[in-house]
Design a protein around this motif. Structure first.
Motif, PDB file in Angstrom:
ATOM      1  N   LYS A   1       0.828  -1.211   0.000  1.00  0.00           N
ATOM      2  CA  LYS A   1       0.000   0.000   0.000  1.00  0.00           C
ATOM      3  C   LYS A   1       0.858   1.255   0.000  1.00  0.00           C
ATOM      4  O   LYS A   1       0.515   2.245  -0.615  1.00  0.00           O
ATOM      5  CB  LYS A   1      -0.923   0.006   1.229  1.00  0.00           C
ATOM      6  N   ASP A   2       1.954   1.194   0.741  1.00  0.00           N
ATOM      7  CA  ASP A   2       2.828   2.364   0.852  1.00  0.00           C
ATOM      8  C   ASP A   2       4.246   1.893   1.152  1.00  0.00           C
ATOM      9  O   ASP A   2       4.526   0.695   1.156  1.00  0.00           O
ATOM     10  CB  ASP A   2       2.315   3.329   1.940  1.00  0.00           C
ATOM     11  N   PHE A   3       5.144   2.851   1.425  1.00  0.00           N
ATOM     12  CA  PHE A   3       6.553   2.515   1.628  1.00  0.00           C
ATOM     13  C   PHE A   3       6.751   1.633   2.858  1.00  0.00           C
ATOM     14  O   PHE A   3       7.488   0.647   2.818  1.00  0.00           O
ATOM     15  CB  PHE A   3       7.384   3.801   1.744  1.00  0.00           C
ATOM     16  N   SER A   4       6.064   1.951   3.960  1.00  0.00           N
ATOM     17  CA  SER A   4       6.240   1.148   5.178  1.00  0.00           C
ATOM     18  C   SER A   4       5.718  -0.274   4.976  1.00  0.00           C
ATOM     19  O   SER A   4       6.299  -1.237   5.491  1.00  0.00           O
ATOM     20  CB  SER A   4       5.560   1.816   6.376  1.00  0.00           C
ATOM     21  N   ASP A   5       4.651  -0.415   4.198  1.00  0.00           N
ATOM     22  CA  ASP A   5       4.112  -1.745   3.902  1.00  0.00           C
ATOM     23  C   ASP A   5       5.113  -2.549   3.070  1.00  0.00           C
ATOM     24  O   ASP A   5       5.291  -3.749   3.281  1.00  0.00           O
ATOM     25  CB  ASP A   5       2.779  -1.613   3.160  1.00  0.00           C
TER      26      ASP A   5
ATOM     27  N   GLY B   1       8.622  -0.128  -2.962  1.00  0.00           N
ATOM     28  CA  GLY B   1       8.183   0.973  -2.097  1.00  0.00           C
ATOM     29  C   GLY B   1       8.690   2.312  -2.584  1.00  0.00           C
ATOM     30  O   GLY B   1       7.959   3.307  -2.596  1.00  0.00           O
TER      31      GLY B   1
ATOM     32  N   ARG C   1       6.588   3.312  -5.447  1.00  0.00           N
ATOM     33  CA  ARG C   1       5.274   3.802  -5.001  1.00  0.00           C
ATOM     34  C   ARG C   1       5.375   5.246  -4.507  1.00  0.00           C
ATOM     35  O   ARG C   1       4.523   6.060  -4.803  1.00  0.00           O
ATOM     36  CB  ARG C   1       4.732   2.929  -3.879  1.00  0.00           C
ATOM     37  N   VAL C   2       6.420   5.531  -3.720  1.00  0.00           N
ATOM     38  CA  VAL C   2       6.604   6.892  -3.202  1.00  0.00           C
ATOM     39  C   VAL C   2       6.816   7.857  -4.364  1.00  0.00           C
ATOM     40  O   VAL C   2       6.230   8.940  -4.396  1.00  0.00           O
ATOM     41  CB  VAL C   2       7.790   6.951  -2.215  1.00  0.00           C
TER      42      VAL C   2
ATOM     43  N   SER D   1       3.556   8.539  -6.123  1.00  0.00           N
ATOM     44  CA  SER D   1       2.515   9.223  -5.357  1.00  0.00           C
ATOM     45  C   SER D   1       2.828  10.680  -5.055  1.00  0.00           C
ATOM     46  O   SER D   1       1.954  11.427  -4.676  1.00  0.00           O
ATOM     47  CB  SER D   1       2.258   8.487  -4.038  1.00  0.00           C
TER      48      SER D   1
END
Length: 199
Positions: A40-44, A109, A112-113, A116
């Motif tokens: 879903k995001d960088f931490s995920d 990740g 994704r960043v 976004s």
């Protein structure tokens, strides 16, 4: 933008190859399912990579014992020795594959960043640094005039340097721009959402 995608694909392919070397269909299936899930995001993506690494280390260490036992149950003594081989290969291939999968997830990740992030909008006009190089307190009028002079369609004369800006009280967005070569009255006009200047 393209580099994280490329690195993620390369590391993903290497991880897939290392999973195939283990000759463990169940491990390969679990890895495929986990790597197929989009973060879903960088931490995920970091969490996904960490899980892949731990799964590889734990699977590699426990495989030394479980692979020979499973092989013996299925095929007797021959299965036991096949299991020892699978276990020894797995003790190297699984943790290495886990590290590669962790790198792949991290690059996913980063991708994704990068996808976004939106264009950054200026909060204010840039500070004018005078020719002497001394940084003075921020002056809104000076900064707006300098920004208007530098980033508008005003044709600059040779060796022309911005000096001052005065916002004229008579109308909206009218400026008196002073340079070392001339004095101009500049009016900002907005047409269909686009800013242009008249001088």
């Amino acid at each position: 933008d393209a580099l994280p995608i490329l690195v993620s694909r390369i590391t993903g392919s290497v991880g897939k190859g290392l999973a195939a070397i283990t000759m463990d269909k169940e491990y390969q299936q679990k890895r495929r399912e986990e790597m197929g899930r989009q973060p879903k995001d960088f931490s995920d993506s970091l969490a996904k990579g960490g899980k892949g690494f731990l799964r590889g280390v734990v699977g590699g260490v426990t495989g030394i014992i479980t692979q020979p036992v499973e092989g013996a149950k299925k095929e007797g003594a021959a299965g036991f020795f096949k299991g020892v081989g699978k276990g020894l290969v797995g003790v190297v291939a699984r943790p290495t594959g886990g590290i590669i999968d962790m790198a792949s997830s991290t690059f996913q990740g980063i991708q994704r960043v990068a996808e976004s992030t939106e264009d950054v909008k200026k909060l204010r006009a840039p500070r004018l640094i005078h020719e002497d190089g001394i940084i003075r307190p921020y002056n809104v009028s000076e900064a707006e005039g300098y920004d208007l002079f530098e980033n508008s369609n005003i044709k600059k004369l040779d060796c022309e340097i911005f000096r001052y800006n005065f916002i004229l009280p008579e109308g909206r967005n009218a400026h008196l721009v002073v340079t070392n070569r001339r004095v101009m009255c500049v009016k900002e006009v907005e047409i269909l959402g686009h800013r242009s200047e008249e001088h």
